[in-house]
Structures are given as structure tokens and as C-alpha cells.
Design a protein around this motif. Structure first.
Motif, PDB file in Angstrom:
ATOM      1  N   ALA A 168       0.835  -1.212   0.000  1.00 35.53           N
ATOM      2  CA  ALA A 168       0.000   0.000   0.000  1.00 35.53           C
ATOM      3  C   ALA A 168       0.867   1.258   0.000  1.00 35.53           C
ATOM      4  CB  ALA A 168      -0.941  -0.001   1.205  1.00 35.53           C
ATOM      5  N   PHE A 169       2.006   1.206   0.703  1.00 37.71           N
ATOM      6  CA  PHE A 169       2.941   2.327   0.673  1.00 37.71           C
ATOM      7  C   PHE A 169       3.535   2.494  -0.721  1.00 37.71           C
ATOM      8  CE2 PHE A 169       7.571   3.135   0.712  1.00 37.71           C
ATOM      9  CZ  PHE A 169       7.520   4.512   0.855  1.00 37.71           C
ATOM     10  N   ASP A 170       4.005   1.416  -1.295  1.00 40.40           N
ATOM     11  CA  ASP A 170       4.668   1.461  -2.589  1.00 40.40           C
ATOM     12  C   ASP A 170       3.724   1.960  -3.677  1.00 40.40           C
ATOM     13  OD1 ASP A 170       6.432   1.105  -4.681  1.00 40.40           O
ATOM     14  OD2 ASP A 170       6.591  -1.060  -4.471  1.00 40.40           O
ATOM     15  N   LEU A 171       2.528   1.418  -3.744  1.00 41.82           N
ATOM     16  CA  LEU A 171       1.617   1.710  -4.846  1.00 41.82           C
ATOM     17  C   LEU A 171       0.787   2.970  -4.647  1.00 41.82           C
ATOM     18  CD1 LEU A 171       0.472  -1.924  -5.649  1.00 41.82           C
ATOM     19  CD2 LEU A 171       2.327  -0.602  -6.681  1.00 41.82           C
ATOM     20  N   PHE A 172       0.453   3.307  -3.382  1.00 44.72           N
ATOM     21  CA  PHE A 172      -0.419   4.456  -3.116  1.00 44.72           C
ATOM     22  C   PHE A 172       0.252   5.576  -2.319  1.00 44.72           C
ATOM     23  CE2 PHE A 172      -3.371   0.988  -3.868  1.00 44.72           C
ATOM     24  CZ  PHE A 172      -4.314   1.581  -4.696  1.00 44.72           C
ATOM     25  N   GLY A 173       1.421   5.318  -1.744  1.00 43.95           N
ATOM     26  CA  GLY A 173       2.083   6.344  -0.945  1.00 43.95           C
ATOM     27  C   GLY A 173       1.500   6.516   0.438  1.00 43.95           C
ATOM     28  N   ILE A 174       0.760   5.526   0.928  1.00 48.07           N
ATOM     29  CA  ILE A 174       0.195   5.589   2.274  1.00 48.07           C
ATOM     30  C   ILE A 174       1.280   5.162   3.258  1.00 48.07           C
ATOM     31  CG2 ILE A 174      -1.582   4.693   3.838  1.00 48.07           C
ATOM     32  CD1 ILE A 174      -3.303   4.197   1.283  1.00 48.07           C
ATOM     33  N   MET A 175       1.576   6.026   4.222  1.00 45.43           N
ATOM     34  CA  MET A 175       2.598   5.745   5.233  1.00 45.43           C
ATOM     35  C   MET A 175       1.950   4.984   6.397  1.00 45.43           C
ATOM     36  SD  MET A 175       5.230   7.179   3.878  1.00 45.43           S
ATOM     37  CE  MET A 175       6.395   7.128   5.223  1.00 45.43           C
ATOM     38  N   PHE A 176       2.720   4.101   7.034  1.00 46.86           N
ATOM     39  CA  PHE A 176       2.218   3.343   8.185  1.00 46.86           C
ATOM     40  C   PHE A 176       3.143   3.607   9.362  1.00 46.86           C
ATOM     41  CE2 PHE A 176       0.358   1.338   4.550  1.00 46.86           C
ATOM     42  CZ  PHE A 176      -0.953   1.135   4.958  1.00 46.86           C
ATOM     43  N   GLU A 177       2.622   4.376  10.299  1.00 44.57           N
ATOM     44  CA  GLU A 177       3.397   4.786  11.471  1.00 44.57           C
ATOM     45  C   GLU A 177       3.813   3.578  12.298  1.00 44.57           C
ATOM     46  OE1 GLU A 177       3.008   8.360  14.711  1.00 44.57           O
ATOM     47  OE2 GLU A 177       1.185   7.389  14.014  1.00 44.57           O
ATOM     48  N   ASN A 178       5.092   3.530  12.670  1.00 49.92           N
ATOM     49  CA  ASN A 178       5.699   2.464  13.473  1.00 49.92           C
ATOM     50  C   ASN A 178       5.860   1.143  12.733  1.00 49.92           C
ATOM     51  OD1 ASN A 178       6.063   4.116  15.771  1.00 49.92           O
ATOM     52  ND2 ASN A 178       3.915   3.809  16.314  1.00 49.92           N
ATOM     53  N   HIS A 179       5.759   1.172  11.415  1.00 52.03           N
ATOM     54  CA  HIS A 179       6.021  -0.043  10.634  1.00 52.03           C
ATOM     55  C   HIS A 179       7.517  -0.376  10.762  1.00 52.03           C
ATOM     56  CE1 HIS A 179       6.549  -2.735   7.235  1.00 52.03           C
ATOM     57  NE2 HIS A 179       5.232  -2.868   7.182  1.00 52.03           N
ATOM     58  N   PRO A 180       7.869  -1.653  10.959  1.00 56.03           N
ATOM     59  CA  PRO A 180       9.277  -1.995  11.198  1.00 56.03           C
ATOM     60  C   PRO A 180      10.180  -1.905   9.964  1.00 56.03           C
ATOM     61  CG  PRO A 180       7.942  -3.974  11.131  1.00 56.03           C
ATOM     62  CD  PRO A 180       6.984  -2.817  11.088  1.00 56.03           C
ATOM     63  N   ASP A 181       9.622  -1.912   8.755  1.00 57.60           N
ATOM     64  CA  ASP A 181      10.476  -1.955   7.563  1.00 57.60           C
ATOM     65  C   ASP A 181       9.712  -1.411   6.353  1.00 57.60           C
ATOM     66  OD1 ASP A 181      12.591  -2.492   5.867  1.00 57.60           O
ATOM     67  OD2 ASP A 181      12.046  -4.594   5.596  1.00 57.60           O
ATOM     68  N   LEU A 182       9.270  -0.163   6.434  1.00 58.19           N
ATOM     69  CA  LEU A 182       8.438   0.406   5.371  1.00 58.19           C
ATOM     70  C   LEU A 182       9.304   0.866   4.207  1.00 58.19           C
ATOM     71  CD1 LEU A 182       5.461   0.906   4.800  1.00 58.19           C
ATOM     72  CD2 LEU A 182       5.768   3.233   5.633  1.00 58.19           C
ATOM     73  N   ARG A 183       9.423   0.014   3.199  1.00 53.98           N
ATOM     74  CA  ARG A 183      10.158   0.338   1.978  1.00 53.98           C
ATOM     75  C   ARG A 183       9.426  -0.279   0.804  1.00 53.98           C
ATOM     76  NH1 ARG A 183      13.970  -4.371   1.337  1.00 53.98           N
ATOM     77  NH2 ARG A 183      13.598  -5.567   3.225  1.00 53.98           N
ATOM     78  N   ARG A 184       9.795   0.135  -0.377  1.00 53.91           N
ATOM     79  CA  ARG A 184       9.106  -0.334  -1.583  1.00 53.91           C
ATOM     80  C   ARG A 184       9.169  -1.856  -1.692  1.00 53.91           C
ATOM     81  NH1 ARG A 184       7.314   3.520  -5.030  1.00 53.91           N
ATOM     82  NH2 ARG A 184       8.139   5.614  -4.766  1.00 53.91           N
ATOM     83  N   LEU A 185       8.119  -2.415  -2.281  1.00 56.05           N
ATOM     84  CA  LEU A 185       8.013  -3.862  -2.386  1.00 56.05           C
ATOM     85  C   LEU A 185       7.945  -4.329  -3.841  1.00 56.05           C
ATOM     86  CD1 LEU A 185       7.559  -6.561  -0.833  1.00 56.05           C
ATOM     87  CD2 LEU A 185       5.131  -6.085  -0.962  1.00 56.05           C
TER      88      LEU A 185
END
Length: 198
Positions: free
Chosen positions: A124-141
Motif C-alpha cells: 500500500a505504501f509502494d503503490l499508493f504512498g500511504i505511510m504506516f506509522e511504526n512499521h518496522p520496515d516500510l520500503r518499496r516492495l
């Protein structure tokens, strides 16, 4: 609504009360909405409460509502929709929550509640740019390391911004502006004159 859906609806109302901002039943499934401020609390209750017991997060995806309903939609632009399964009670549920900031959409991560949320949220972050607070490894997939933008956003250009290719002279992959010529993809229909189709 069937008796099973009525019971699930009653259990949701009892456990969540005012934390549910919307509850609908369609096509044999119940969907609920909550605010981003209540998101984590709602998810903990969905997992742990008697009569709910949604042990499994089976899907989580981003949604961009820009130009939804032929442009008549006026609500928040970005949402996350999650689908839950209770194996022990044989029931399913859909939860939608909207990010309140359109310019920088942020929601809390569900990784501490359902670890499987990790890769769903990265997508969801990669495709839509939605950030997830406190995610342990938020990077493109799914997109490449140097990719610019979020390709599932409604305002992302159809041909993209950059393209990559291997350059044999430099012996490496390079990025450059897109060089695709615009073309008309509307098919032409040719009919013989005087022939009526009906």
C-alpha cells in the motif's frame, strides 16, 4: 440480513459501539468503517472480543478515491481496506479507514496485531504512498529502487515518469525520461455503408 449476519452485526455494535462510524451489509458480507484515531483500538477488539475473534488478517489494500463516482465524491481521498477471517467462528468482515491528510496519508501499522500486515502495508505504501506509522520496515516492495512516485494513485501519469534500460557502454542499468510517443488506443470501427446492424 441472514441470522448469522444479524448476530455478527449485534456483536460488532456491542463490542465497538461508537467506534463504528458506518456499518453496512451487502452481498452477504458486513463492512464497517472507523476513524483513523480509533483504528488500532478497533483492530484489537476485532481480534480479541468474544463473538468476533478475527484471528486472521487475510488482505489489506490501499484505495485512492480521487474522481470516485464520476467526480461527485467529496470525502477523504485515501483509505485502507482490510479483510478479516475468524476461523473459530467462521465469519468474515471488511474494515475501511480513511487517512485524514491527503498530502501525506498516514495510518498506524497493524504489524503488532497481525504480523502478516507487514508486506500488505509495504504494498500500500509502494503503490499508493500511504505511510504506516511504526512499521518496522516500510520500503518499496513491487517497484524498483529508484522508482519515483506511486503508480496506483489516480493522478500518476499513464506512461510513467522514467524508464530503465541496460546501457552496454556503461555496463549498468540507467534511468532516463520516458521516450514513449503518445498514441491513440481507440479502435476504429469500419462498417459497410447501407448495412444495418441491429
Amino acid at each position: 440480513m441472514s441470522s448469522r449476519l444479524n448476530q455478527l452485526s449485534a456483536n460488532l455494535q456491542k463490542a465497538l459501539g461508537g467506534k463504528i462510524s458506518k456499518l453496512t451489509s451487502a452481498l452477504g458480507e458486513i463492512s464497517i468503517e472507523c476513524t483513523s484515531a480509533d483504528y488500532l483500538a478497533v483492530c484489537l477488539i476485532l481480534r480479541d472480543a468474544e463473538g468476533l475473534r478475527f484471528e486472521q488478517l487475510i488482505d489489506l489494500c490501499g484505495v485512492d478515491y480521487q474522481d470516485y463516482a464520476d467526480g461527485s465524491y467529496t470525502g477523504l481521498r485515501y483509505a485502507v481496506v482490510s479483510h478479516f477471517l475468524s476461523v473459530s467462528l467462521n465469519q468474515r468482515l471488511r474494515l475501511r479507514v480513511y487517512a485524514t491528510d491527503t498530502d501525506f496519508p498516514v495510518l498506524p501499522t497493524l504489524v503488532d496485531i497481525w504480523p502478516v500486515a507487514n508486506w500488505y502495508e509495504r504494498e500500500a505504501f509502494d503503490l499508493f504512498g500511504i505511510m504506516f506509522e511504526n512499521h518496522p520496515d516500510l520500503r518499496r516492495l513491487l517497484t524498483d529502487y529508484g522508482f519515483v512516485g506511486h503508480p496506483f494513485r489516480k493522478d500518476f501519469p499513464m506512461i510513467g515518469n522514467v524508464e530503465m534500460r541496460y546501457d552496454p557502454e556503461q555496463q549498468r542499468v540507467i534511468y532516463q525520461p520516458v521516450t514513449i510517443d503518445e498514441r491513440n488506443n481507440v479502435p476504429r470501427v469500419i462498417r459497410k455503408e447501407g448495412v444495418h446492424h441491429g
